[in-house]
Design a protein around this motif. Structure first.
Motif: not given
Length: 182
Positions: A110-139
């Motif tokens: 229900c509507e709480s899903g968006e709240i949960f997903m927002r918090y999940l995304k905040e934490y996931l940003t920290q996980v993926f930030d250190g794992c992304l390959a270098a940008s190709d320059g176009r993106t």
């Protein structure tokens, strides 16, 4: 926080989780939480301003543990010897979410899903930030990070609707579609 306060908060969390296993977030009242936790109204409000505040605090508590840098052996999984590989990190996260599936399903329904997903995304940003390959320059890198976070969060939502897959399989599915993780 003293032991009495911690015990009260734990009782509220446990009551809230029990209710989430039976009902959707939107249909749970503060009175039901109070009754289930066997506390008074003023006690609830001494710890939480609103039901949304309780949800935010619960999500923070879950994610602080799930995304902890200090991993230990747990009843359903052992990533204490983790090498830092992104596949292991994602699988570890998925095991924790699977362990909480019974009430997280209620949060996502229900509507709480968006709240949960927002918090999940905040934490996931920290996980993926250190794992992304270098940008190709176009993106732009920020765009790749946002797309990766959103894609994994939606993978979690999809997985909760399709029970037939293990955390290892879900991590594999995701990584097969995320070539910019390195």
């Amino acid at each position: 926080m003293d032991r009495r306060q911690a015990k009260t908060e734990q009782a509220v969390y446990e009551a809230f989780v029990r209710l989430l296993e039976k009902k959707s977030y939107s249909s749970i009242s503060i009175q039901e939480i109070i009754d289930e936790a066997n506390i008074g109204r003023s006690t609830f409000y001494a710890h939480f301003e609103t039901k949304d505040d309780l949800l935010r605090t619960l999500c923070t508590r879950i994610f602080d543990h799930v995304f902890s840098s200090h991993l230990m052996k747990e009843p359903t999984h052992d990533f204490s010897a983790e090498t830092g590989d992104i596949s292991e990190k994602l699988t570890h996260i998925l095991y924790h979410l699977q362990d909480s599936r019974s009430y997280l399903r209620g949060l996502l329904s229900c509507e709480s899903g968006e709240i949960f997903m927002r918090y999940l995304k905040e934490y996931l940003t920290q996980v993926f930030d250190g794992c992304l390959a270098a940008s190709d320059g176009r993106t732009p890198r920020e765009y790749l990070l946002d797309q990766t976070v959103c894609s994994f969060a939606e993978t979690v939502r999809w997985w909760f609707e399709h029970d037939a897959y293990t955390p290892e399989q879900i991590a594999g599915f995701f990584l097969s579609t995320a070539p910019h993780l390195g």
